[in-house]
Design an enzyme around this catalytic site. Sequence first.
Site, short mmCIF file in Angstrom:
data_model
loop_
_atom_site.label_atom_id
_atom_site.label_comp_id
_atom_site.label_asym_id
_atom_site.label_seq_id
_atom_site.Cartn_x
_atom_site.Cartn_y
_atom_site.Cartn_z
N LYS A 126 -4.99 1.14 6.27
CA LYS A 126 -5.76 2.08 7.09
C LYS A 126 -7.23 1.84 6.83
O LYS A 126 -7.56 1.25 5.79
CB LYS A 126 -5.37 3.53 6.79
CG LYS A 126 -5.21 3.94 5.33
CD LYS A 126 -6.28 3.76 4.33
CE LYS A 126 -7.58 4.46 4.50
NZ LYS A 126 -8.55 4.21 3.39
N SER A 153 -6.54 -15.37 -1.25
CA SER A 153 -7.91 -14.88 -1.31
C SER A 153 -8.73 -15.70 -0.32
O SER A 153 -8.56 -16.93 -0.24
CB SER A 153 -8.47 -15.06 -2.72
OG SER A 153 -9.87 -14.84 -2.69
N ASP A 213 -12.61 5.68 6.35
CA ASP A 213 -12.01 5.51 5.02
C ASP A 213 -11.24 6.74 4.57
O ASP A 213 -10.13 6.62 4.05
CB ASP A 213 -13.09 5.17 3.98
CG ASP A 213 -12.44 4.67 2.70
OD1 ASP A 213 -11.81 3.60 2.75
OD2 ASP A 213 -12.49 5.38 1.68
N TYR A 250 -6.59 -17.30 4.09
CA TYR A 250 -5.61 -16.45 4.77
C TYR A 250 -4.74 -17.28 5.71
O TYR A 250 -3.58 -16.96 5.94
CB TYR A 250 -6.32 -15.33 5.55
CG TYR A 250 -7.13 -14.35 4.71
CD1 TYR A 250 -6.91 -14.21 3.34
CD2 TYR A 250 -8.10 -13.54 5.30
CE1 TYR A 250 -7.65 -13.31 2.58
CE2 TYR A 250 -8.84 -12.63 4.54
CZ TYR A 250 -8.62 -12.52 3.20
OH TYR A 250 -9.34 -11.62 2.45
N HIS A 291 -9.57 -5.83 9.71
CA HIS A 291 -8.13 -5.63 10.00
C HIS A 291 -7.69 -6.27 11.31
O HIS A 291 -6.63 -6.89 11.37
CB HIS A 291 -7.80 -4.13 10.01
CG HIS A 291 -7.88 -3.50 8.65
ND1 HIS A 291 -7.72 -2.14 8.44
CD2 HIS A 291 -8.11 -4.03 7.42
CE1 HIS A 291 -7.84 -1.87 7.15
NE2 HIS A 291 -8.09 -3.00 6.52
N1 NDP Z 1 -3.99 3.28 0.85
C1 NDP Z 1 -4.92 3.58 -0.03
O1 NDP Z 1 -4.80 4.46 -0.86
C2 NDP Z 1 -6.17 2.81 -0.04
C3 NDP Z 1 -6.47 2.00 1.02
N2 NDP Z 1 -7.60 1.27 1.02
C4 NDP Z 1 -7.86 0.44 2.20
O2 NDP Z 1 -7.69 -0.92 1.81
C5 NDP Z 1 -8.69 -1.73 2.39
C6 NDP Z 1 -9.41 -2.50 1.26
O3 NDP Z 1 -10.03 -1.58 0.39
P1 NDP Z 1 -10.32 -1.96 -1.15
O4 NDP Z 1 -9.18 -2.66 -1.73
O5 NDP Z 1 -10.83 -0.74 -1.79
O6 NDP Z 1 -11.53 -2.98 -0.96
P2 NDP Z 1 -12.07 -4.07 -1.97
O7 NDP Z 1 -13.47 -4.29 -1.63
O8 NDP Z 1 -11.70 -3.73 -3.37
O9 NDP Z 1 -11.20 -5.35 -1.58
C7 NDP Z 1 -11.28 -5.91 -0.31
C8 NDP Z 1 -10.86 -7.37 -0.38
O10 NDP Z 1 -10.92 -7.91 0.92
C9 NDP Z 1 -11.32 -9.27 0.88
N3 NDP Z 1 -12.48 -9.50 1.73
C10 NDP Z 1 -12.54 -10.42 2.71
N4 NDP Z 1 -13.73 -10.43 3.28
C11 NDP Z 1 -14.48 -9.51 2.66
C12 NDP Z 1 -15.83 -9.09 2.79
N5 NDP Z 1 -16.65 -9.61 3.71
N6 NDP Z 1 -16.27 -8.13 1.98
C13 NDP Z 1 -15.46 -7.56 1.07
N7 NDP Z 1 -14.15 -7.93 0.89
C14 NDP Z 1 -13.68 -8.91 1.68
C15 NDP Z 1 -11.65 -9.58 -0.57
O11 NDP Z 1 -10.55 -10.30 -1.09
P3 NDP Z 1 -10.55 -11.91 -1.13
O12 NDP Z 1 -11.92 -12.34 -1.54
O13 NDP Z 1 -9.53 -12.21 -2.13
O14 NDP Z 1 -10.18 -12.41 0.23
C16 NDP Z 1 -11.76 -8.23 -1.24
O15 NDP Z 1 -11.34 -8.27 -2.57
C17 NDP Z 1 -9.60 -0.81 3.20
O16 NDP Z 1 -9.22 -0.88 4.54
C18 NDP Z 1 -9.31 0.58 2.66
O17 NDP Z 1 -9.40 1.59 3.63
C19 NDP Z 1 -8.45 1.28 -0.04
C20 NDP Z 1 -8.21 2.08 -1.12
C21 NDP Z 1 -7.08 2.96 -1.19
O1 LIG Z 2 -7.50 5.19 1.05
C1 LIG Z 2 -8.26 5.63 0.21
O2 LIG Z 2 -7.82 6.57 -0.63
C2 LIG Z 2 -8.48 6.80 -1.86
C3 LIG Z 2 -9.97 6.70 -1.73
O3 LIG Z 2 -10.58 6.79 -3.00
C4 LIG Z 2 -10.34 5.40 -1.08
O4 LIG Z 2 -11.74 5.32 -0.86
C5 LIG Z 2 -9.67 5.26 0.24
O5 LIG Z 2 -9.87 3.97 0.77
#
Ligand code: NDP
Ligand SMILES: O=C1OC[C@@H](O)[C@H](O)[C@H]1O
Length: 393
Positions: A113, A48, A201, A74, A95
Amino acid sequence: MASSTPYTVRWGIMATGWIAEVFTKDLLANPALRNVQDVRHEVAAVASSSAKDRAADFINKVKAPSSAKAYGSYHELVADPDVDIVYVATPHSHHFQNAMLALEAGKNVLCEKALTVNASQARKLVETAKDKGVFFMEAVWTRYFPLSIQVRDLISSGAIGDVYRTIADLSLAKQGADGKIDYPDANRMVNPELAGGALLDLGIYALTWVFQTLYHVQPEAQKEAPKVTAAVNKYHTGADETTSIILQFPNHKSHGIALTSLRVGSDVDGTKSSGAAIRIQGSEGEIQVMGPAYCPLQYRVIKKDSNGDIKIVDCPIPKDPESGWGQGMFWEADECARCLRDGQKESKSLPWTESIVIMEVMEETLRQGGVVYPDVITTDVYDAQSPLNTGKR
Ligand SMILES: NC(=O)C1=CN([C@@H]2O[C@H](COP(=O)(O)OP(=O)(O)OC[C@H]3O[C@@H](n4cnc5c(N)ncnc54)[C@H](OP(=O)(O)O)[C@@H]3O)[C@@H](O)[C@H]2O)C=CC1
Ligand SMILES: O=C1OC[C@@H](O)[C@H](O)[C@H]1O
């Protein structure tokens, strides 16, 4: 003779948010439940950027073995010799810097993604993966669903003739009673500082279907980058809220229509009765894919001469009978494991060039729509000490 011992991959999870949790729980699911015997996954470490305790809590929450290490940065994760591959699960804005951090440390990388915020960043990541001789893949999990593989095979076998058009939509109806989108302005879905907006997204999945069906299935020498015409509506934060793209593949005379919105939904009433989210139209018939574009569970093949005799194929996600868990993200993890085992640096289902061409389409779309993100997240200059890598927000 094939070995009977499964090839084991040791994962390092970068970030502790929503998708990190879903993905990690899928990693820990028993591969036998999806008929996989040749590979398996271990969670070696979790990091984290905000606190070591957060990583430790995550390990408990997902029920990873207590041997998994918890890191509060990280940088520590990518230095861990017990990590074979890093899963980057941060917002899109992060990313490029986060994946570079891992690649520069010589780690294989699976990056969520949308891969990056622009095409130049994507190219830099690919160049770095090549230089370092490591595996690198964009985590578009949908590509690895058996359903996607079957649909690609059907198209390649000519089941619906020559494909001339694909219409794909991934939209979520998030408008609240006050007319605002139902996310706080700081949320990653609408916050430009986190590369928010519908396109990066959600639109990436509509584009995935356009590319899977009109680009990926073409012979290598015939793959062509499309012309892009986009209409973009911006939210008051500056992120895109509704984006529609026409992609024209001139040599193949095919069109892709990729739609995404945070105002109206593909699934109108949440009952999945709104019809096909994806229509793949060929000279001899049509394939319709039902359900959310990221996680489709059924497709239909309608031949021109079918007289109403439609082939309906269900492709459910295998669930653990005890916990009921299983989200379908394990298939992309299995792909990573097989690539590592076989020494492949990129996945055949989503090659580097294809991720880059898709990023070019998204960049052009954002350019036409006038969406601008801050320099700190658009730069293609790697900085190990970037706030995106150190978590100093
Ligand atoms: N494949 C899929 O179905 C999905 C893919 N995604 C992708 O995954 C990625 C993350 O999405 P999601 O998990 O929903 O996001 P969240 O906001 O739930 O989690 C993101 C994590 O990134 C870390 N982080 C580091 N810097 C920041 C910042 N400045 N602001 C916010 N978070 C930060 C944090 O973890 P920490 O503090 O521990 O470092 C945080 O918990 C996105 O790129 C999204 O497109 C999302 C949902 C579904
Ligand atoms: O990748 C994703 O798939 C499900 C969506 O709900 C989410 O916003 C997106 O990040």
